[in-house]
Design a protein around this motif. Structure first.
Motif: not given
Length: 252
Positions: A149-175
């Motif tokens: 769960g903590q690693l996935q939070r870090a992944g979300i941080c990385r995805a937000l670094m560029s202030s994106p227009k859209i976030i794509f998540g492929d089964e982001p809670t599956g594990a």
């Protein structure tokens, strides 16, 4: 509301000759700015392939994909990579992190490639995001020293670094276990409330019920859609029941 993604009659096939299989069979889809969309379907229905196509990770064999007003087919791999890095956020079931780097360095790496002059500013933003998702104290930890769960939070941080227009998540809670999955979805809800569009591929009715529009796929086609009002914390069980009923109706 402005459309951030328009997909028209998307076709994607795998294999050749007698083994050729159509995974996306003329799919058309639109996602508006600030929308929160889920895509559901059984294994092999094409939902992850659709996400990879819309994000420019995979090319398509037919149809057209327009992102932020630009036809993705007009760009080469380097340009597509730049678009994903600067305007999209990508989150997968298993975050891809370099074991040789700590959590903070993994988050900032895509943002400083080719330009290390801004490393202080980039690091400051990463620390702000780490604090926002509740793992500020883990920035110097190795990737093997944190939970899923903590690693996935870090992944979300990385995805937000560029202030994106859209976030794509492929089964982001599956594990993740149910508690961690719920916490990750809380973060997604906050991100979406700030105006970022989100498209999640999921098999979990509880995850889909947190979104506002659910697309159901079977055999490479979008066969049905369910729209939900903005989430009120007290109505989640009713929403899950509504999603589950629609899944049964569709045959998922």
């Amino acid at each position: 509301m402005e459309k951030i993604i328009i997909g028209e009659h998307i076709v994607k096939t795998f294999g050749e000759g007698d083994e050729e299989r159509t995974v996306l069979d003329g799919v058309s889809i639109e996602i508006n700015e600030g929308e929160f969309v889920a895509v559901m379907g059984p294994s092999g229905s094409g939902k992850s392939t659709l996400l990879f196509a819309l994000s420019g990770i995979d090319g398509v064999d037919g149809g057209k994909i327009v992102f932020d007003g630009k036809d993705l087919s007009a760009f080469g791999e380097t340009e597509l990579s730049d678009i994903r890095r600067t305007k999209m956020g990508l989150i997968f079931q298993q975050p891809t992190m370099l074991k040789s780097l700590n959590i903070l360095d993994n988050i900032i790496l895509p943002s400083i490639r080719g330009n290390r002059k801004n490393i202080a500013k980039v690091s400051e933003k990463a620390r702000t995001l780490l604090k926002r998702v509740g793992i500020a104290e883990l920035e110097t930890r190795d990737t093997t020293q944190v939970s899923g769960g903590q690693l996935q939070r870090a992944g979300i941080c990385r995805a937000l670094m560029s202030s994106p227009k859209i976030i794509f998540g492929d089964e982001p809670t599956g594990a993740l276990n149910s508690k961690s999955a719920h916490e990750i979805m809380d973060i997604f809800s906050e991100i979406n409330a700030d105006g970022t569009a989100i498209m999640l591929v999921t098999h979990d009715a509880k995850v889909a019920a947190r979104t506002e529009r659910i697309l159901f796929m079977l055999d490479g086609k979008i066969v049905s859609e369910l729209k939900l009002p903005k989430l009120n914390g007290s109505d989640i069980e009713r929403r899950v029941e509504e999603v589950t009923a629609k899944m049964l109706e569709v045959g998922i």
